[in-house]
Each structure stands twice: as structure tokens, then as C-alpha cells.
Design a protein around this motif. Sequence first.
Motif, PDB file in Angstrom:
ATOM      1  N   LYS A  63      -9.290  17.921  10.992  1.00  0.00           N
ATOM      2  CA  LYS A  63      -9.354  17.323   9.659  1.00  0.00           C
ATOM      3  C   LYS A  63      -8.018  16.721   9.237  1.00  0.00           C
ATOM      4  O   LYS A  63      -7.965  15.973   8.272  1.00  0.00           O
ATOM      5  CB  LYS A  63      -9.699  18.410   8.613  1.00  0.00           C
ATOM      6  N   GLU A  64      -6.947  17.103   9.945  1.00  0.00           N
ATOM      7  CA  GLU A  64      -5.607  16.875   9.410  1.00  0.00           C
ATOM      8  C   GLU A  64      -4.743  16.152  10.419  1.00  0.00           C
ATOM      9  O   GLU A  64      -4.850  16.384  11.621  1.00  0.00           O
ATOM     10  CB  GLU A  64      -5.011  18.258   9.101  1.00  0.00           C
ATOM     11  N   GLY A  65      -3.871  15.285   9.935  1.00  0.00           N
ATOM     12  CA  GLY A  65      -2.951  14.615  10.845  1.00  0.00           C
ATOM     13  C   GLY A  65      -2.046  13.635  10.125  1.00  0.00           C
ATOM     14  O   GLY A  65      -2.099  13.481   8.901  1.00  0.00           O
ATOM     15  N   ALA A  66      -1.208  12.996  10.919  1.00  0.00           N
ATOM     16  CA  ALA A  66      -0.305  11.957  10.412  1.00  0.00           C
ATOM     17  C   ALA A  66      -0.083  10.947  11.525  1.00  0.00           C
ATOM     18  O   ALA A  66      -0.202  11.277  12.708  1.00  0.00           O
ATOM     19  CB  ALA A  66       1.018  12.570   9.976  1.00  0.00           C
ATOM     20  N   GLY A  67       0.225   9.728  11.137  1.00  0.00           N
ATOM     21  CA  GLY A  67       0.460   8.700  12.143  1.00  0.00           C
ATOM     22  C   GLY A  67       0.698   7.348  11.513  1.00  0.00           C
ATOM     23  O   GLY A  67       1.072   7.244  10.335  1.00  0.00           O
ATOM     24  N   VAL A  68       0.454   6.321  12.312  1.00  0.00           N
ATOM     25  CA  VAL A  68       0.737   4.949  11.901  1.00  0.00           C
ATOM     26  C   VAL A  68      -0.566   4.145  11.912  1.00  0.00           C
ATOM     27  O   VAL A  68      -1.350   4.241  12.866  1.00  0.00           O
ATOM     28  CB  VAL A  68       1.764   4.318  12.872  1.00  0.00           C
ATOM     29  N   VAL A  69      -0.788   3.370  10.866  1.00  0.00           N
ATOM     30  CA  VAL A  69      -2.001   2.549  10.781  1.00  0.00           C
ATOM     31  C   VAL A  69      -1.962   1.489  11.883  1.00  0.00           C
ATOM     32  O   VAL A  69      -1.004   0.710  11.994  1.00  0.00           O
ATOM     33  CB  VAL A  69      -2.116   1.869   9.398  1.00  0.00           C
ATOM     34  N   ALA A  70      -3.029   1.454  12.720  1.00  0.00           N
ATOM     35  CA  ALA A  70      -3.095   0.509  13.835  1.00  0.00           C
ATOM     36  C   ALA A  70      -4.048  -0.648  13.557  1.00  0.00           C
ATOM     37  O   ALA A  70      -3.894  -1.735  14.115  1.00  0.00           O
ATOM     38  CB  ALA A  70      -3.527   1.243  15.099  1.00  0.00           C
ATOM     39  N   ALA A  71      -5.051  -0.402  12.724  1.00  0.00           N
ATOM     40  CA  ALA A  71      -6.016  -1.465  12.382  1.00  0.00           C
ATOM     41  C   ALA A  71      -6.694  -1.106  11.065  1.00  0.00           C
ATOM     42  O   ALA A  71      -6.789   0.067  10.706  1.00  0.00           O
ATOM     43  CB  ALA A  71      -7.057  -1.614  13.493  1.00  0.00           C
ATOM     44  N   ILE A  72      -7.183  -2.160  10.393  1.00  0.00           N
ATOM     45  CA  ILE A  72      -7.753  -1.971   9.053  1.00  0.00           C
ATOM     46  C   ILE A  72      -9.140  -2.604   8.986  1.00  0.00           C
ATOM     47  O   ILE A  72      -9.355  -3.719   9.473  1.00  0.00           O
ATOM     48  CB  ILE A  72      -6.820  -2.618   8.016  1.00  0.00           C
ATOM     49  N   GLY A  73     -10.079  -1.851   8.418  1.00  0.00           N
ATOM     50  CA  GLY A  73     -11.448  -2.344   8.281  1.00  0.00           C
ATOM     51  C   GLY A  73     -11.626  -3.207   7.031  1.00  0.00           C
ATOM     52  O   GLY A  73     -10.735  -3.283   6.175  1.00  0.00           O
ATOM     53  N   GLU A  74     -12.783  -3.807   6.954  1.00  0.00           N
ATOM     54  CA  GLU A  74     -13.122  -4.705   5.848  1.00  0.00           C
ATOM     55  C   GLU A  74     -13.051  -3.963   4.501  1.00  0.00           C
ATOM     56  O   GLU A  74     -13.462  -2.812   4.385  1.00  0.00           O
ATOM     57  CB  GLU A  74     -14.554  -5.202   6.086  1.00  0.00           C
ATOM     58  N   GLY A  75     -12.460  -4.641   3.530  1.00  0.00           N
ATOM     59  CA  GLY A  75     -12.453  -4.096   2.168  1.00  0.00           C
ATOM     60  C   GLY A  75     -11.363  -3.081   1.887  1.00  0.00           C
ATOM     61  O   GLY A  75     -11.265  -2.575   0.766  1.00  0.00           O
ATOM     62  N   VAL A  76     -10.525  -2.768   2.886  1.00  0.00           N
ATOM     63  CA  VAL A  76      -9.448  -1.803   2.654  1.00  0.00           C
ATOM     64  C   VAL A  76      -8.238  -2.554   2.105  1.00  0.00           C
ATOM     65  O   VAL A  76      -7.718  -3.453   2.746  1.00  0.00           O
ATOM     66  CB  VAL A  76      -9.052  -1.061   3.957  1.00  0.00           C
ATOM     67  N   THR A  77      -7.810  -2.186   0.900  1.00  0.00           N
ATOM     68  CA  THR A  77      -6.717  -2.923   0.260  1.00  0.00           C
ATOM     69  C   THR A  77      -5.427  -2.111   0.145  1.00  0.00           C
ATOM     70  O   THR A  77      -4.346  -2.665   0.043  1.00  0.00           O
ATOM     71  CB  THR A  77      -7.130  -3.357  -1.162  1.00  0.00           C
ATOM     72  N   GLY A  78      -5.527  -0.790   0.193  1.00  0.00           N
ATOM     73  CA  GLY A  78      -4.350   0.030  -0.108  1.00  0.00           C
ATOM     74  C   GLY A  78      -3.406   0.261   1.049  1.00  0.00           C
ATOM     75  O   GLY A  78      -2.337   0.843   0.862  1.00  0.00           O
ATOM     76  N   PHE A  79      -3.782  -0.172   2.261  1.00  0.00           N
ATOM     77  CA  PHE A  79      -2.961   0.137   3.439  1.00  0.00           C
ATOM     78  C   PHE A  79      -2.720  -1.110   4.278  1.00  0.00           C
ATOM     79  O   PHE A  79      -3.535  -2.030   4.285  1.00  0.00           O
ATOM     80  CB  PHE A  79      -3.655   1.199   4.302  1.00  0.00           C
ATOM     81  N   ARG A  80      -1.588  -1.101   5.007  1.00  0.00           N
ATOM     82  CA  ARG A  80      -1.269  -2.210   5.907  1.00  0.00           C
ATOM     83  C   ARG A  80      -0.964  -1.654   7.297  1.00  0.00           C
ATOM     84  O   ARG A  80      -0.511  -0.514   7.433  1.00  0.00           O
ATOM     85  CB  ARG A  80      -0.048  -2.984   5.405  1.00  0.00           C
ATOM     86  N   VAL A  81      -1.186  -2.472   8.319  1.00  0.00           N
ATOM     87  CA  VAL A  81      -0.866  -2.076   9.697  1.00  0.00           C
ATOM     88  C   VAL A  81       0.627  -1.748   9.777  1.00  0.00           C
ATOM     89  O   VAL A  81       1.469  -2.456   9.201  1.00  0.00           O
ATOM     90  CB  VAL A  81      -1.230  -3.208  10.684  1.00  0.00           C
ATOM     91  N   GLY A  82       0.946  -0.640  10.453  1.00  0.00           N
ATOM     92  CA  GLY A  82       2.340  -0.235  10.618  1.00  0.00           C
ATOM     93  C   GLY A  82       2.814   0.794   9.607  1.00  0.00           C
ATOM     94  O   GLY A  82       3.888   1.379   9.778  1.00  0.00           O
ATOM     95  N   GLU A  83       2.021   1.042   8.552  1.00  0.00           N
ATOM     96  CA  GLU A  83       2.431   2.027   7.543  1.00  0.00           C
ATOM     97  C   GLU A  83       2.164   3.449   8.019  1.00  0.00           C
ATOM     98  O   GLU A  83       1.204   3.701   8.750  1.00  0.00           O
ATOM     99  CB  GLU A  83       1.658   1.800   6.230  1.00  0.00           C
ATOM    100  N   ARG A  84       3.020   4.376   7.575  1.00  0.00           N
ATOM    101  CA  ARG A  84       2.826   5.800   7.876  1.00  0.00           C
ATOM    102  C   ARG A  84       1.850   6.409   6.880  1.00  0.00           C
ATOM    103  O   ARG A  84       1.960   6.187   5.683  1.00  0.00           O
ATOM    104  CB  ARG A  84       4.164   6.553   7.804  1.00  0.00           C
ATOM    105  N   VAL A  85       0.906   7.175   7.415  1.00  0.00           N
ATOM    106  CA  VAL A  85      -0.100   7.801   6.562  1.00  0.00           C
ATOM    107  C   VAL A  85      -0.313   9.257   6.998  1.00  0.00           C
ATOM    108  O   VAL A  85       0.061   9.652   8.105  1.00  0.00           O
ATOM    109  CB  VAL A  85      -1.460   7.060   6.621  1.00  0.00           C
ATOM    110  N   ALA A  86      -0.905  10.030   6.101  1.00  0.00           N
ATOM    111  CA  ALA A  86      -1.267  11.412   6.421  1.00  0.00           C
ATOM    112  C   ALA A  86      -2.585  11.722   5.726  1.00  0.00           C
ATOM    113  O   ALA A  86      -2.987  11.034   4.779  1.00  0.00           O
ATOM    114  CB  ALA A  86      -0.174  12.366   5.960  1.00  0.00           C
ATOM    115  N   TYR A  87      -3.277  12.777   6.193  1.00  0.00           N
ATOM    116  CA  TYR A  87      -4.607  13.098   5.668  1.00  0.00           C
ATOM    117  C   TYR A  87      -4.927  14.549   5.966  1.00  0.00           C
ATOM    118  O   TYR A  87      -4.460  15.125   6.959  1.00  0.00           O
ATOM    119  CB  TYR A  87      -5.684  12.184   6.297  1.00  0.00           C
TER     120      TYR A  87
END
Length: 324
Positions: A63-87
Motif C-alpha cells: 500500500k505504501e511507497g515513494a518514488g518518481v512520477v514516470a508517466a501521467i494518465g488523462e485528466g491528472v493535473t496535480g503531478f508532473r513527470v519527474g516529481e517525487r511522490v509518496a503514498y
Amino acid sequence: MPKAIRVYEYGEPEVMRYEEVAVGEPGPGQIRVRQTAIGVNFIDIYFRSGAYKAAQLPFTPGKEGAGVVAAIGEGVTGFRVGERVAYGSAEGTYAEEVVINAGAAVHLADGVDDATAAAMMLKGLTAEYLLHRTCPVKPGDTILFHAAAGGVGLIACQWAKHIGATVIGTVGSAEKAELARANGCDHVILYRDEDFAARVKEITGGKGVRVVYDGVGKDTYPASLDCIAPLGMFVSFGSASGPIENFNLALLAQKGSLFATRPTLFTHAGTRATLDSMAENLFGVVASGAVKIPVHARAKLADAVQVHKDLAGRQTTGATVMTP
């Protein structure tokens, strides 16, 4: 091709297989993340063993992790490729790359490294909703936290102490007792050696605590109810020792008109605004140094079988983080 852990049938840790998987492109509202760190939690064991059922078999736990955005699906506005994210409430994170709902991800603050993020998102956000939303802890409150040296416990006890509560924690060994004391517990009870309900009454001068936070389940029920002051709350947020069976509502009346709840992170973090607010609260308290995130074990994703054995055998304290 990236690798992941796959579970084809429920069972012991050995049912987990480390193999190549095809990772598709993110669909509407999704992002693909190249993971740098993967969190390990008791809920992963519940799903692997079949105590909780996955949407389908085979599946990838986590359920949990962190990493770098590699690709973005349709309608996603809050994130860009290359950004660090966690969940902390994604699906299938025991993987080198994962497609998750963008709604589960938050931007990772600059001052928080990837391993810390992967160690704290599910556990830290759990501590956040327990202490700030389920039964908001105030300065001067006395609380009981079971498994105080566990992943959620070490974070929650530090945080509750920071808020100004008197924190009583239960642990299973002398080593864990020392750890709990170093992480916010004013009083530590060795639940295997002592009657924890009697000790709580002793510590509180017979009054009991305002709230019991119980991630243990079967082994601590119904004795947890004997620790609570009249009109107090029993918060059951996990079942590390097995589920509570035949919960008797009438006991709540007998023990002092108590409240009882069974919250989950996934409900609390269900809206973007609330998740962002919870993450901001968590990152803030960690960045300030008031709450430290203990990463006590690091392992390779390929060694997930041993990681699960250690966690289930109560061999671990704090957080375990796997790297791809």
C-alpha cells in the motif's frame, strides 16, 4: 521488464513470488511511479494470508511507497513527470514500477528522504487520523497505546507526547520497553508479564484513560475496555494477533458508557483535501524534529518472504523499508 512480488494463492510468506510483470500505461486519473522505496505493513500480511481478500488473484501486495512520477494518465493535473511522490493507501506497491490512483499520492516535501517517506506514509497517516481525527488528543489527556514499539506505535507515542498527553504503552519485551520509553511513552507495560488493565488503573489512580488505541485485536480484547474511563473511547484499528470476534455491544454499557470505533486510513484519506491536510500535518511534525521516523530494517524487494516472516514473528520494531 520491471519486477514485482505476485501472490497467486493466499497462504504463508512463501506464496509470494518475485517475477517480471508488464506495467501498463496509467489510465485516467492515474500515474505511473518508478519506486525508490517500499513500505511494509501488517495489512500486507492480512492480504497475503487471505484474512483480507484482494480484488482478484493473482495480485501484488503493498500500500505504501515513494518514488518518481514516470508517466501521467488523462485528466491528472496535480503531478508532473519527474516529481517525487509518496503514498500510503495505494495498491500493488511491492514492485519496481507501479500504476496508482493519483488521488492516493502526495508531493514529497524536500526535507523528507524517500526511505523515510516509505516508512511513514501509511503508519504516519494512521497515527495522524488516530490522534487528530478519530479521538483528538488534547494536552493533559492520558492515553493507552498497544504495541507501542511497533511501526504505528513509535510514531503515535512520540506525537501524542508532543501534543502534551501522558502516554502509556504496552510492549512484548524489555528491549521494546526501552525503545517505547525513548519514543514518548511515560509508562510502559510488559503485557506478557503483567495484567495491563490492572497496571493502567494503578498508573491513573483508578481513573482509567480517555482512549485506548488498539492495533493488536484478539489478545487485548476485552481487557482494553477495563482501561478506559467512563465515556471514553475504544479505537480498534488493527488485529495483529487476530480479529476481535463476537464484539459484545452490551459491554460498552457495563464498562462505563464507552464509545467504540473501527476506523481505517482509507476512509479518512478518501478526499484530496483531507489527504493533503493529513500529509501536511505529518510532514510538518517530522520536519520539525518533534517526531522521528525510525527505519530499523532495510531489505531488498526480492527478500519479501523473509521480511514477512520477521514482521509476523514480532521480530521487528519501527519500520521496515524495501528497495527495488
